[in-house]
Motif scaffolding. Structure first.
Motif, PDB file in Angstrom:
ATOM      1  N   LEU A 123       0.813  -1.220   0.000  1.00 45.29           N
ATOM      2  CA  LEU A 123       0.000   0.000   0.000  1.00 45.29           C
ATOM      3  C   LEU A 123       0.845   1.268   0.000  1.00 45.29           C
ATOM      4  O   LEU A 123       0.334   2.349   0.257  1.00 45.29           O
ATOM      5  CB  LEU A 123      -0.934   0.001   1.215  1.00 45.29           C
ATOM      6  N   LYS A 124       2.138   1.145  -0.301  1.00 39.97           N
ATOM      7  CA  LYS A 124       3.007   2.326  -0.252  1.00 39.97           C
ATOM      8  C   LYS A 124       2.618   3.374  -1.294  1.00 39.97           C
ATOM      9  O   LYS A 124       2.993   4.539  -1.160  1.00 39.97           O
ATOM     10  CB  LYS A 124       4.476   1.935  -0.403  1.00 39.97           C
ATOM     11  N   ASN A 125       1.846   2.959  -2.325  1.00 39.16           N
ATOM     12  CA  ASN A 125       1.361   3.927  -3.314  1.00 39.16           C
ATOM     13  C   ASN A 125      -0.131   4.186  -3.179  1.00 39.16           C
ATOM     14  O   ASN A 125      -0.741   4.774  -4.077  1.00 39.16           O
ATOM     15  CB  ASN A 125       1.686   3.437  -4.728  1.00 39.16           C
ATOM     16  N   GLY A 126      -0.713   3.759  -2.072  1.00 42.00           N
ATOM     17  CA  GLY A 126      -2.147   3.961  -1.868  1.00 42.00           C
ATOM     18  C   GLY A 126      -2.442   5.353  -1.345  1.00 42.00           C
ATOM     19  O   GLY A 126      -2.782   5.541  -0.176  1.00 42.00           O
ATOM     20  N   GLU A 127      -2.305   6.336  -2.206  1.00 41.06           N
ATOM     21  CA  GLU A 127      -2.464   7.724  -1.775  1.00 41.06           C
ATOM     22  C   GLU A 127      -3.132   8.554  -2.864  1.00 41.06           C
ATOM     23  O   GLU A 127      -3.316   8.106  -3.991  1.00 41.06           O
ATOM     24  CB  GLU A 127      -1.098   8.322  -1.455  1.00 41.06           C
ATOM     25  N   GLY A 128      -3.493   9.772  -2.508  1.00 41.31           N
ATOM     26  CA  GLY A 128      -4.087  10.700  -3.465  1.00 41.31           C
ATOM     27  C   GLY A 128      -4.327  12.030  -2.787  1.00 41.31           C
ATOM     28  O   GLY A 128      -4.339  12.126  -1.561  1.00 41.31           O
ATOM     29  N   LEU A 129      -4.537  13.057  -3.574  1.00 41.80           N
ATOM     30  CA  LEU A 129      -4.785  14.384  -3.009  1.00 41.80           C
ATOM     31  C   LEU A 129      -6.182  14.510  -2.418  1.00 41.80           C
ATOM     32  O   LEU A 129      -6.435  15.394  -1.615  1.00 41.80           O
ATOM     33  CB  LEU A 129      -4.568  15.456  -4.090  1.00 41.80           C
ATOM     34  N   ASP A 130      -7.090  13.626  -2.837  1.00 39.22           N
ATOM     35  CA  ASP A 130      -8.420  13.585  -2.235  1.00 39.22           C
ATOM     36  C   ASP A 130      -8.856  12.134  -2.128  1.00 39.22           C
ATOM     37  O   ASP A 130      -8.181  11.226  -2.618  1.00 39.22           O
ATOM     38  CB  ASP A 130      -9.430  14.419  -3.035  1.00 39.22           C
ATOM     39  N   PHE A 131      -9.986  11.904  -1.490  1.00 39.47           N
ATOM     40  CA  PHE A 131     -10.412  10.535  -1.231  1.00 39.47           C
ATOM     41  C   PHE A 131     -10.715   9.779  -2.516  1.00 39.47           C
ATOM     42  O   PHE A 131     -10.401   8.579  -2.632  1.00 39.47           O
ATOM     43  CB  PHE A 131     -11.632  10.514  -0.303  1.00 39.47           C
ATOM     44  N   ALA A 132     -11.312  10.454  -3.481  1.00 40.65           N
ATOM     45  CA  ALA A 132     -11.641   9.774  -4.740  1.00 40.65           C
ATOM     46  C   ALA A 132     -10.379   9.243  -5.414  1.00 40.65           C
ATOM     47  O   ALA A 132     -10.348   8.101  -5.907  1.00 40.65           O
ATOM     48  CB  ALA A 132     -12.376  10.743  -5.675  1.00 40.65           C
ATOM     49  N   ALA A 133      -9.318  10.066  -5.434  1.00 41.89           N
ATOM     50  CA  ALA A 133      -8.063   9.633  -6.056  1.00 41.89           C
ATOM     51  C   ALA A 133      -7.434   8.491  -5.261  1.00 41.89           C
ATOM     52  O   ALA A 133      -6.922   7.518  -5.841  1.00 41.89           O
ATOM     53  CB  ALA A 133      -7.096  10.808  -6.143  1.00 41.89           C
ATOM     54  N   ALA A 134      -7.476   8.581  -3.939  1.00 47.17           N
ATOM     55  CA  ALA A 134      -6.889   7.537  -3.102  1.00 47.17           C
ATOM     56  C   ALA A 134      -7.680   6.236  -3.227  1.00 47.17           C
ATOM     57  O   ALA A 134      -7.088   5.146  -3.271  1.00 47.17           O
ATOM     58  CB  ALA A 134      -6.854   7.993  -1.648  1.00 47.17           C
ATOM     59  N   LYS A 135      -8.998   6.349  -3.304  1.00 49.47           N
ATOM     60  CA  LYS A 135      -9.831   5.145  -3.444  1.00 49.47           C
ATOM     61  C   LYS A 135      -9.545   4.456  -4.774  1.00 49.47           C
ATOM     62  O   LYS A 135      -9.495   3.222  -4.843  1.00 49.47           O
ATOM     63  CB  LYS A 135     -11.313   5.509  -3.336  1.00 49.47           C
ATOM     64  N   TYR A 136      -9.333   5.263  -5.814  1.00 46.56           N
ATOM     65  CA  TYR A 136      -8.984   4.645  -7.099  1.00 46.56           C
ATOM     66  C   TYR A 136      -7.636   3.920  -7.014  1.00 46.56           C
ATOM     67  O   TYR A 136      -7.471   2.832  -7.571  1.00 46.56           O
ATOM     68  CB  TYR A 136      -8.941   5.654  -8.247  1.00 46.56           C
ATOM     69  N   GLN A 137      -6.668   4.524  -6.321  1.00 44.55           N
ATOM     70  CA  GLN A 137      -5.375   3.854  -6.167  1.00 44.55           C
ATOM     71  C   GLN A 137      -5.547   2.499  -5.483  1.00 44.55           C
ATOM     72  O   GLN A 137      -4.906   1.517  -5.869  1.00 44.55           O
ATOM     73  CB  GLN A 137      -4.417   4.734  -5.358  1.00 44.55           C
ATOM     74  N   MET A 138      -6.390   2.432  -4.472  1.00 46.10           N
ATOM     75  CA  MET A 138      -6.667   1.163  -3.798  1.00 46.10           C
ATOM     76  C   MET A 138      -7.338   0.184  -4.764  1.00 46.10           C
ATOM     77  O   MET A 138      -7.009  -1.014  -4.789  1.00 46.10           O
ATOM     78  CB  MET A 138      -7.555   1.393  -2.578  1.00 46.10           C
ATOM     79  N   THR A 139      -8.256   0.699  -5.565  1.00 43.22           N
ATOM     80  CA  THR A 139      -8.927  -0.138  -6.565  1.00 43.22           C
ATOM     81  C   THR A 139      -7.920  -0.707  -7.548  1.00 43.22           C
ATOM     82  O   THR A 139      -7.960  -1.898  -7.893  1.00 43.22           O
ATOM     83  CB  THR A 139      -9.988   0.692  -7.319  1.00 43.22           C
ATOM     84  N   GLU A 140      -6.995   0.129  -7.985  1.00 43.18           N
ATOM     85  CA  GLU A 140      -5.980  -0.306  -8.941  1.00 43.18           C
ATOM     86  C   GLU A 140      -5.055  -1.358  -8.329  1.00 43.18           C
ATOM     87  O   GLU A 140      -4.682  -2.338  -8.992  1.00 43.18           O
ATOM     88  CB  GLU A 140      -5.172   0.902  -9.419  1.00 43.18           C
ATOM     89  N   LEU A 141      -4.670  -1.155  -7.071  1.00 44.78           N
ATOM     90  CA  LEU A 141      -3.813  -2.126  -6.404  1.00 44.78           C
ATOM     91  C   LEU A 141      -4.498  -3.487  -6.292  1.00 44.78           C
ATOM     92  O   LEU A 141      -3.881  -4.533  -6.557  1.00 44.78           O
ATOM     93  CB  LEU A 141      -3.442  -1.614  -5.001  1.00 44.78           C
ATOM     94  N   ILE A 142      -5.765  -3.482  -5.908  1.00 46.05           N
ATOM     95  CA  ILE A 142      -6.515  -4.734  -5.814  1.00 46.05           C
ATOM     96  C   ILE A 142      -6.672  -5.363  -7.194  1.00 46.05           C
ATOM     97  O   ILE A 142      -6.463  -6.571  -7.375  1.00 46.05           O
ATOM     98  CB  ILE A 142      -7.906  -4.488  -5.181  1.00 46.05           C
TER      99      ILE A 142
END
Length: 572
Positions: free
Chosen positions: A98-117
């Protein structure tokens, strides 16, 4: 050196290191200890750059179905034949960093989590055609890695249950329960706190982890790593199968970080064993359980430099991989008492503090005590023991981290000095006019409220240099002046020469440091004698600046004395 193994600078993939002839410090005993200290869900908290990701990669290489036993030839775990026969290559493994599970807002961060999964789910593409899954299961799998326009698309309810769903599908396919590895679990929480969507990220991760780690019949065991032991109540609510292995735990104490013996072997292998003492001074001093360890990132980078360049000196490698925001926040928040404690730490002293090992990110800034705790858990401070009253005896671990504090203190000092423009303008005016009373009052106040950034054991020349830099920083803030340091003048080098905005005027400053207050006046007089004797003023006279002020300024601890002398133009 051509036949030597390469050093894995910046490489945290176990398989890559073992297949490509990189030097590897054996940490495979971690596998054995996971079984002897059994926990269904294990959280390891260690500072960054201490080999967490490499260890997680090693666990994946060992447990995952299809594991290559040759990767472990000659390593500690290979001697435990029974454990290898029972567990090596026997489990489906979900590995999520999850070291790249971040974003400037929640929508961006949630997408990063989606992409990782989604990316991890695609590793198991065979599931979409598995005879062990029914049509509904196969459709569910496809929903985990569905893409539209090159981006992953996943409904919220699927994202929240994704780890649980994927583990159950793998369990059905293989008939083997799943090992879940989650690296740097707290990075999304840290980023969320910084960017203002902490509550939303906590809710997402609480649900995701709860489903995967608490109510999951398909789970064999899980390992998580992170820097902070985030409060169980925030995202691990109800996890009764949860084992926390922090930096104070004696279990697994040698499996993250390098020991003395491991560093000596590494240095000897590359024929730089004579550099052991400096390596220890700069990069050792962290204490996990009852063992002192080195930062692996630093040691690997340092040896990589000195094996090819005997003249290379130690550098702050760990510092340079981060903005060190925590120390900045700590120094900014520090009152006078805390700044005194920082001085004592920099001088090598021990400070006793109550420490909280579990915090929520939104508690970190709520008090200076919480920041002490975070500095400890993230490696900026270590400890020599715990008192009977539960207080931790804290100290700075090594020379590198001491440099972090120095740097942030200097930056804080500049900000605090230049934020009070009225007092600064007053000092500049006094400096230009020779008003020593106002100069002394200002400098003494600055010194009283600042943090000394030099060791008490430092040579006098080094202490004098610290005061020199302090005054230089104040003077160079005046954009209308040309300020020069250690400039060749007359028969030597003047400490500071200032060409003011008056083309006929200039200032020469000589600084001294003394150990006793009673020596300050005499030291100022000697400084003026030095200026005159070595004719430093000629530097300004050669530029036809004849209205010259000479300053002898002496520092002792947090006090200064200023003596001025006017050197008028000839014939006046």
């Amino acid at each position: 050196m051509s036949e030597s193994m390469k050093l894995p600078v910046g490489i945290d993939n176990f398989e890559k290191i073992r297949r490509n002839g990189f030097y590897y410090i054996d940490k495979t005993r971690l596998i054995e200890q996971l079984f002897s200290n059994w926990g269904e869900v294990n959280l390891f908290t260690r500072p960054r750059r201490f080999g967490k990701t490499l260890n997680m990669s090693m666990l994946k290489s060992f447990f995952e179905i299809g594991a290559d036993a040759a990767l472990f030839d000659g390593l500690y775990i290979s001697s435990n034949k029974q454990l290898c026969d029972e567990h090596m290559g026997k489990y489906p493994v979900i590995f999520l960093s999850l070291k790249n599970g971040e974003g400037l807002d929640f929508a961006a961060a949630k997408y990063q989590m989606t992409e990782l999964i989604g990316t991890e789910a695609r590793r198991f593409s065979f599931l979409q055609n598995s005879d062990e899954l029914d049509a509904y299961d196969r459709e569910t799998y496809c929903s985990l890695c569905k893409m539209n326009g090159g981006q992953y698309v996943m409904e919220d309810h699927m994202l929240y249950a994704s780890l649980q769903i994927l583990s159950k599908l793998l369990y059905k396919h293989y008939g083997k329960k799943t090992v879940i590895l989650i690296d740097e679990y707290d990075v999304p929480l840290d980023k969320a706190f910084q960017h203002g969507y902490y509550r939303e990220m906590v809710a997402l991760m609480r649900t995701m982890f709860g489903k995967a780690l608490k109510t999951n019949d398909a789970l064999q065991f899980a390992v998580l790593t992170g820097c902070l032991r985030v409060s169980k109540e925030s995202i691990f609510t109800g996890l009764n199968n949860f084992k926390i292995l922090s930096i104070t735990d004696t279990r697994f104490e040698e499996q993250f970080g390098f020991t003395d013996e491991e560093v000596k072997e590494l240095l000897t292998y590359y024929h730089v064993e004579n550099r052991f003492s400096e390596t220890k001074e700069w990069y050792d001093g962290y204490r996990f359980g009852n063992v002192d360890v080195y930062c692996p990132w630093d040691v690997i980078n340092h040896v990589d430099r000195i094996k090819d360049d005997q003249g290379a000196r130690p550098e702050a490698y760990w510092i340079n991989t981060s903005g060190n925001e925590l120390v900045k926040r700590f120094v900014d928040k520090a009152g006078k008492t805390t700044r005194n404690e920082i001085e004592r730490l920099i001088a090598g002293e021990v400070i006793e503090k109550q420490i909280r090992l579990d915090l929520t990110y939104d508690e970190i800034d709520s008090s200076i005590d919480n920041l002490w705790s975070v500095l400890f858990t993230t490696g900026y401070l270590t400890y020599t023991g715990i008192g009977e009253d539960g207080t931790y005896r804290l100290l700075i671990p090594n020379k590198e981290v001491r440099e972090v504090f120095r740097l942030q203190i200097q930056e804080w000092f500049k900000r605090s000095i230049f934020s009070n423009t009225e007092q600064l303008q007053s000092f500049w005016k006094a400096f230009e006019e020779g008003n020593t009373e106002i100069m002394e009052k200002y400098l003494n106040k600055v010194l009283s409220n600042s943090v000394s950034v030099f060791d008490t054991k430092a040579r006098n020349e080094e202490k004098e240099s610290s005061y020199h830099n302090l005054l230089l920083g104040i003077l160079t803030g005046n954009a209308g002046w040309l300020v020069k340091s250690n400039v060749e003048a007359g028969e030597g080098f003047a400490d500071i020469i200032v060409e003011t905005d008056d083309p006929d005027a200039g200032v020469v400053v000589e600084l001294k440091y003394v150990k006793e207050f009673r020596e300050m006046e005499q030291a100022c007089r000697k400084a003026l004698e030095q200026i005159r004797g070595r004719r430093y003023q000629e530097y300004l006279q050669n530029d036809d600046r004849q209205d010259i002020l000479l300053y002898g300024i002496t520092f002792c601890k947090k006090r200064c004395r200023v003596v001025a002398e006017k050197m008028k133009a000839p014939g006046i």
